[in-house]
Design a protein around this motif. Structure first.
Motif, PDB file in Angstrom:
ATOM      1  N   PHE A  82       9.854   6.250   2.962  1.00 20.36           N
ATOM      2  CA  PHE A  82       9.836   4.788   2.926  1.00 20.36           C
ATOM      3  C   PHE A  82       8.926   4.212   4.004  1.00 20.36           C
ATOM      4  CE2 PHE A  82      11.500   0.646   4.221  1.00 20.36           C
ATOM      5  CZ  PHE A  82      11.524  -0.012   3.004  1.00 20.36           C
ATOM      6  N   ASP A  83       8.944   4.773   5.213  1.00 24.01           N
ATOM      7  CA  ASP A  83       8.165   4.219   6.311  1.00 24.01           C
ATOM      8  C   ASP A  83       6.666   4.404   6.124  1.00 24.01           C
ATOM      9  OD1 ASP A  83      10.357   3.241   7.587  1.00 24.01           O
ATOM     10  OD2 ASP A  83      10.524   4.871   9.043  1.00 24.01           O
ATOM     11  N   VAL A  97      12.334   6.690  -5.756  1.00 23.15           N
ATOM     12  CA  VAL A  97      13.309   6.826  -4.682  1.00 23.15           C
ATOM     13  C   VAL A  97      12.610   7.377  -3.439  1.00 23.15           C
ATOM     14  CG1 VAL A  97      15.422   7.955  -3.910  1.00 23.15           C
ATOM     15  CG2 VAL A  97      15.239   7.131  -6.265  1.00 23.15           C
ATOM     16  N   TYR A  98      12.838   6.685  -2.309  1.00 30.53           N
ATOM     17  CA  TYR A  98      12.227   7.070  -1.028  1.00 30.53           C
ATOM     18  C   TYR A  98      13.230   7.817  -0.151  1.00 30.53           C
ATOM     19  CZ  TYR A  98       8.764   3.337  -1.962  1.00 30.53           C
ATOM     20  OH  TYR A  98       7.795   2.524  -2.505  1.00 30.53           O
ATOM     21  N   ASP A  99      12.687   8.696   0.686  1.00 34.99           N
ATOM     22  CA  ASP A  99      13.445   9.255   1.794  1.00 34.99           C
ATOM     23  C   ASP A  99      13.327   8.260   2.945  1.00 34.99           C
ATOM     24  OD1 ASP A  99      14.477  10.595   3.946  1.00 34.99           O
ATOM     25  OD2 ASP A  99      13.161  12.344   3.806  1.00 34.99           O
ATOM     26  N   GLY A 111      15.042   8.395   5.848  1.00 43.50           N
ATOM     27  CA  GLY A 111      15.415   8.997   7.118  1.00 43.50           C
ATOM     28  C   GLY A 111      16.911   8.962   7.351  1.00 43.50           C
ATOM     29  N   GLY A 112      17.396   9.920   8.135  1.00 43.26           N
ATOM     30  CA  GLY A 112      18.813   9.970   8.470  1.00 43.26           C
ATOM     31  C   GLY A 112      19.711  10.204   7.282  1.00 43.26           C
ATOM     32  N   GLY A 113      19.191  10.820   6.228  1.00 43.33           N
ATOM     33  CA  GLY A 113      19.969  11.071   5.026  1.00 43.33           C
ATOM     34  C   GLY A 113      19.982   9.915   4.049  1.00 43.33           C
ATOM     35  N   ASP A 114      19.374   8.785   4.412  1.00 50.45           N
ATOM     36  CA  ASP A 114      19.320   7.629   3.518  1.00 50.45           C
ATOM     37  C   ASP A 114      18.277   7.847   2.426  1.00 50.45           C
ATOM     38  OD1 ASP A 114      21.219   6.297   4.975  1.00 50.45           O
ATOM     39  OD2 ASP A 114      19.789   5.076   6.103  1.00 50.45           O
ATOM     40  N   ARG A 115      18.641   7.425   1.224  1.00 45.94           N
ATOM     41  CA  ARG A 115      17.682   7.388   0.115  1.00 45.94           C
ATOM     42  C   ARG A 115      17.773   5.999  -0.511  1.00 45.94           C
ATOM     43  NH1 ARG A 115      15.194  11.950  -0.765  1.00 45.94           N
ATOM     44  NH2 ARG A 115      16.074  13.866   0.100  1.00 45.94           N
ATOM     45  N   VAL A 116      16.604   5.418  -0.783  1.00 46.68           N
ATOM     46  CA  VAL A 116      16.580   4.046  -1.289  1.00 46.68           C
ATOM     47  C   VAL A 116      15.490   3.895  -2.330  1.00 46.68           C
ATOM     48  CG1 VAL A 116      17.421   3.020   0.882  1.00 46.68           C
ATOM     49  CG2 VAL A 116      14.971   3.283   0.523  1.00 46.68           C
ATOM     50  N   CYS A 117      15.675   2.905  -3.207  1.00 44.43           N
ATOM     51  CA  CYS A 117      14.563   2.448  -4.032  1.00 44.43           C
ATOM     52  C   CYS A 117      13.994   1.209  -3.358  1.00 44.43           C
ATOM     53  CB  CYS A 117      14.997   2.165  -5.465  1.00 44.43           C
ATOM     54  SG  CYS A 117      16.150   0.790  -5.656  1.00 44.43           S
ATOM     55  N   SER A 129       0.842  -1.196   0.000  1.00 38.84           N
ATOM     56  CA  SER A 129       0.000   0.000   0.000  1.00 38.84           C
ATOM     57  C   SER A 129       0.875   1.243   0.000  1.00 38.84           C
ATOM     58  CB  SER A 129      -0.930   0.007   1.223  1.00 38.84           C
ATOM     59  OG  SER A 129      -0.191   0.139   2.416  1.00 38.84           O
ATOM     60  N   ASN A 130       0.339   2.301  -0.583  1.00 36.64           N
ATOM     61  CA  ASN A 130       1.002   3.619  -0.567  1.00 36.64           C
ATOM     62  C   ASN A 130       2.442   3.527  -1.065  1.00 36.64           C
ATOM     63  OD1 ASN A 130       0.750   6.369  -0.079  1.00 36.64           O
ATOM     64  ND2 ASN A 130       1.586   6.228   1.990  1.00 36.64           N
ATOM     65  N   VAL A 131       2.646   2.734  -2.111  1.00 41.93           N
ATOM     66  CA  VAL A 131       4.008   2.415  -2.542  1.00 41.93           C
ATOM     67  C   VAL A 131       4.752   3.616  -3.130  1.00 41.93           C
ATOM     68  CG1 VAL A 131       3.524  -0.026  -2.909  1.00 41.93           C
ATOM     69  CG2 VAL A 131       3.177   1.592  -4.783  1.00 41.93           C
ATOM     70  N   LEU A 132       4.053   4.625  -3.581  1.00 41.58           N
ATOM     71  CA  LEU A 132       4.730   5.785  -4.160  1.00 41.58           C
ATOM     72  C   LEU A 132       4.835   6.953  -3.182  1.00 41.58           C
ATOM     73  CD1 LEU A 132       3.248   5.746  -7.794  1.00 41.58           C
ATOM     74  CD2 LEU A 132       5.461   4.883  -6.986  1.00 41.58           C
ATOM     75  N   ALA A 133       4.700   6.648  -1.889  1.00 39.89           N
ATOM     76  CA  ALA A 133       4.842   7.681  -0.866  1.00 39.89           C
ATOM     77  C   ALA A 133       6.257   8.252  -0.897  1.00 39.89           C
ATOM     78  CB  ALA A 133       4.552   7.089   0.508  1.00 39.89           C
ATOM     79  N   PRO A 134       6.438   9.521  -0.552  1.00 36.87           N
ATOM     80  CA  PRO A 134       7.797  10.097  -0.521  1.00 36.87           C
ATOM     81  C   PRO A 134       8.699   9.421   0.520  1.00 36.87           C
ATOM     82  CG  PRO A 134       6.119  11.824  -0.530  1.00 36.87           C
ATOM     83  CD  PRO A 134       5.397  10.534  -0.292  1.00 36.87           C
TER      84      PRO A 134
END
Length: 872
Positions: free
Chosen positions: A240-241, A278-280, A282-288, A233-238
């Motif tokens: 990640f959490d 690409v998700y934010d 947290g803590g400066g991490d960015r991930v797909c 769900s909500n997979v395209l949220a800015p």
């Protein structure tokens, strides 16, 4: 934090029980008491036969008609519904070597502390579970006459594992004729369809009898995409959490120096979320991210075939031969999403995406430092697991009697052979070599078929347990007292266990991405002597004593006593009480298993604090963990107290209340990663008393990388509660006969450590530990027609626990489900049955992350059932 005292809970119980009693006792007529001579029978919890079902220990009976009302097709599913299975138990979850296993967990004490018997004889634990618990999916259901659940400690009678209670499956005997039955089920939400057919037959004669059964069951798989709450769900949220069903194991790089996550250029792949979203994190991490719910299954499919035979033959007037054989094959199929894991990369080996402070992509560059690639191997395909469990159980016995003296000798053989084979896994060293040589393609186009063939790996896991025992006993009456003779049973046992668990060499070496585990082997011999007596102190008072001594070849011995009293306070009122000690021996896998890799869920509150994330928003994540056995483990010990009152108010109305207290010391447990993290908060990084936590750059404020969790003897836990039952039958009206039964378990306390060697608190009401469970059945019959309404309730719980003061945070609602069934008996000895499980189509109780406790709740939803049975 929950502030209810035990006294307040007892008052609440009294109100609930009183209301139920008042409701069920309306319009009750007193009937005459017809005394009849009752055959002496053996009741679970004692080896001495008696004339009264209600002995000095509490036993709950689930007969064939009660099983039929549930609409369930396996014994594991029937027992999972019981309020005595307080905190739930495991079922066929897809995607692991244990996906074929199902267990029972009395009192929330753990399935390895519940002993399972077949016709009064111990069933050895499943080798897939390390011999610690019985896989109920290997036991046939067609031939079951009843299930007796002893909710009292019984190690003095049966030995190890009977700490929280005993489940005794009793099969049909002296069956004459043939019965054929077919059942089909259809969940409205899709997936999980079942069908089952069985035949039960038997012959009886002057000298003996034989009963046999054959059954076959098929259950379809349920994919995570089949249910809205298990799909993503909500997979395209800015952030990640804010998404569910999405994994960081996609195409991401973890910098070994900075501990920072960055998406690879290879994230621009159609199989990643949004083809490269690409998700934010947290803590400066960015991930797909990768949507693992698009391909993974939740419940494994299951195919079960079993044959059973039970025979009895009089060799003489005083000697009877008894034999039984059980042969079963249990197959499951499960599916995980494609293999996901990490592998090492050197500096400048792959392209990563760069972002400015506002989150805008600024370009692509080579990774400046060595680190790890968190990679989803979609090219290799899904990880598919097939398990096959073979079980052979043979019991041969001679039973003799002469006047008031009797004897028995039994030989018991059990062989369990479980195999798990998996495809779609990845060999890490080959991947790392191909990365080093520049052969591995990180681009969106993926790798060639030849590279895929080279890195792909098939897994194999085989578990075998061989069990043999010889049991012998004498029963007699000796020492005449004014109220009657003292009954005795003296017995001895000799048992042998041989355990062998193997995995393929690459998995054992920890070189397979997407798989874990290791082998183990060992054997043990157990010798035991035991005695039991029933002493009639007076016409109204009866004492029961039991004592057992067990000697193990590999760790030591144990002695376990038990004392119980039964007092006929009034003609219709029985008061009983018992105290017994128990023990659980460490399993062979507890002692001897090699180190095994695992992916464990845990909540790193320390790192959340570093990032400034609030406790309520700190989410559990998956981490690499090495689990270690411990050859120095000692056995668990326990004390169990029970106090009960049984009141036969009339011939039609009866009630009973049982208070229990179970205390377990020296408990055998894995020191979980959550426990290590909580201890770390108290003592600081690097100061753990056992186990190990590794963080990036060995920095106390760094991201958690991995951990080692050992087996150990912990302090233990204590639980108290009340079981309540009221039953009324035979209420006759112009529209049919009615009856009802209400069973409730109220857990007053569950005192356990917050973490290993940590503070002890009452955990009842927390997530996974409901305070109340009840089952209420309303029956109706009229001529050839019958129907029932079965109501089941699971109390609400808190969602999380504050790691600072251990108060309960958030609320998970209670759940009430209704099952209805209807039956019609034909004039040609047939029966049609129709039913609806979960009439109101209740979903599992979900937390804020749309997760649910699969031990407590199931995901089938409203399910229609249809059965036809023909007797000849």
């Amino acid at each position: 934090m929950q502030t209810n005292s035990i006294l307040a809970k007892a008052v609440r119980f009294a109100l609930i029980g009183g209301a139920a009693t008042a409701a069920l006792s309306a319009s009750v007529a007193t009937a005459a008491d017809d005394q009849a001579k009752v055959e002496r029978i053996e009741v679970t919890g004692s080896r001495i036969k008696r004339t009264d079902m209600e002995g000095s220990s509490p036993v709950t009976t689930i007969d064939a008609s009660a099983i039929e009302k549930t609409g369930e097709l396996s014994m594991a599913d029937v027992l999972r519904r019981s309020n005595l299975n307080t905190f739930g138990s495991t079922s066929e979850n897809s995607g692991s070597a244990q996906q074929s296993q199902a267990t029972i967990n009395l009192r929330g004490a753990g399935s390895d502390r519940t002993l399972v018997l077949l016709n009064g004889k111990r069933m050895p634990g499943s080798p897939t579970l390390g011999g610690t618990a019985v896989n109920l999916n290997t036991i046939p259901t067609a031939a079951i006459e009843r299930i007796e659940v002893l909710t009292d400690g019984a190690s003095a009678v049966y030995g190890s594992d009977a700490v929280a209670g005993v489940v005794n499956i009793i099969t049909k005997k002296n069956f004459d004729g043939v019965e054929v039955s077919t059942t089909a089920t259809d969940p409205v939400q899709g997936g999980g369809e079942e069908w089952k057919t069985h035949i039960v037959g038997g012959l009886t004669g002057d000298k003996g009898s034989m009963t046999f059964s054959f059954e076959h069951l098929n259950r379809e798989i349920i994919y995570q995409r089949d249910r809205w709450f298990t799909s993503s769900s909500n997979v395209l949220a800015p952030k990640f959490d804010d998404a569910t069903g999405v994994s960081k194991y996609a195409r991401n790089f973890l910098d070994g120096k900075t501990g920072q996550f960055s998406p690879m250029a290879a994230c621009n792949n159609p199989k990643m979320v949004g083809a490269g979203h690409v998700y934010d994190a947290g803590g400066g991490d960015r991930v797909c991210g990768y949507d693992y719910t698009s391909e993974a299954a939740d419940h494994a499919s299951r195919t079960y075939t079993a044959g059973y035979v039970n025979s009895e033959y009089e060799l003489s007037d005083e000697v009877v031969f008894q034999g039984q054989g059980l042969f079963s094959r249990n197959e499951t199929f499960g599916r995980y999403a494609p293999a996901a894991g990490w592998f090492n990369v050197a500096a400048n080996q792959l392209d990563i995406q760069n972002f400015d402070a506002a989150g805008n992509l600024t370009g692509v560059s080579k990774n400046p430092n060595a680190g790890k690639a968190y990679y989803r191997f979609t090219d290799v395909g899904t990880r598919d697991g097939n398990t096959t469990d073979y079980s052979t159980d043979i019991q041969l016995a001679l039973v003799g009697s002469h006047d008031d003296f009797g004897w028995d000798v039994t030989y018991h053989y059990n062989l369990a052979e479980n195999t798990n084979s998996g495809t779609g896994y990845v060999h890490r060293p080959t991947v790392e070599q191909y990365v080093k040589d520049g052969i591995f393609n990180f681009g969106p186009e993926g790798n060639s078929q030849s590279v895929i063939a080279d890195i792909a790996h098939n897994t194999l896991k085989q578990d075998i347990m061989k069990f043999q025992s010889i049991n012998a006993g004498l029963n007699f009456e000796y020492l005449e007292l004014p109220a009657g003779a003292v009954s005795w049973y003296l017995g001895t046992e000799a048992s042998q266990y041989k355990y062998d668990a193997k995995v393929d060499a690459q998995t054992a070496a920890g070189d397979v991405i997407g798989s874990s585990g290791n082998g183990s082997q060992g054997d043990r011999d157990v010798y035991a002597v035991f005695a039991e007596s029933i002493v009639p102190v007076s016409e109204d008072v009866e004492l029961n004593f039991a004592y057992r001594y067990d000697k193990y070849s590999d760790f030591g011995s144990a002695t376990t006593p038990k004392v119980a009293i039964r007092y006929q306070a009034l003609e219709d009122v029985v008061v009983r009480a018992s105290w017994g000690q128990g023990f659980r021996a460490p399993s062979l896998s507890d002692l001897l298993a090699a180190d095994a890799l695992s992916a464990d869920m845990a909540t790193d509150y320390s790192y959340c604090d570093v990032l400034g994330t609030a406790v309520a928003d700190c989410k559990a994540k998956q981490y690499d963990v090495t689990r270690q056995a411990n050859s120095e483990l000692e056995p668990e010990t326990s004390d169990f107290y029970n106090l009960g009152v049984i009141w036969d108010i009339t011939d039609n109305l009866s009630t009973k209340v049982e208070y229990y207290n179970l205390s377990i010391d020296n408990v055998i447990t894995f020191v979980s990663l959550d426990s290590l993290l909580k201890e770390e908060q108290k003592v600081g990084y690097g100061n753990l008393s056992r186990g190990e936590i590794k963080r990036v750059n060995n920095n106390p404020n760094g991201k958690l990388l991995s951990a080692t969790t050992p087996k150990a003897n912990g302090t233990g836990f204590d639980t108290t509660g009340i079981d309540f039952n009221i039953t009324y039958s035979g209420f006759e009206t112009a529209i049919g006969e009615f009856g009802t039964s209400y069973d409730l378990t109220y857990v007053l306390s569950y005192d356990d450590e917050e973490y290993f060697d940590g503070p002890v608190n009452d955990k009842i009401g927390r997530n996974g530990k409901p305070e109340i469970r009840f089952t209420w059945v309303l029956d109706w019959s009229y001529g050839d027609h019958s129907a029932s309404l079965l109501t089941q309730y699971i109390d609400g719980q808190s969602e999380k626990t504050n790691p600072t003061d251990f108060s309960q945070v958030g609320n998970l609602s209670s759940q009430t489900t209704f099952d209805v069934s209807y039956g019609y008996h034909t004039s040609w000895d047939g029966k049609f049955g129709l039913g609806i499980r979960n009439l109101t189509n209740q979903d599992p109780v979900l937390d804020s992350d749309l997760e649910y406790d699969s031990s407590l709740y199931n995901l089938y939803g409203r399910t229609f059932t249809a059965t036809y049975t023909q007797k000849f």
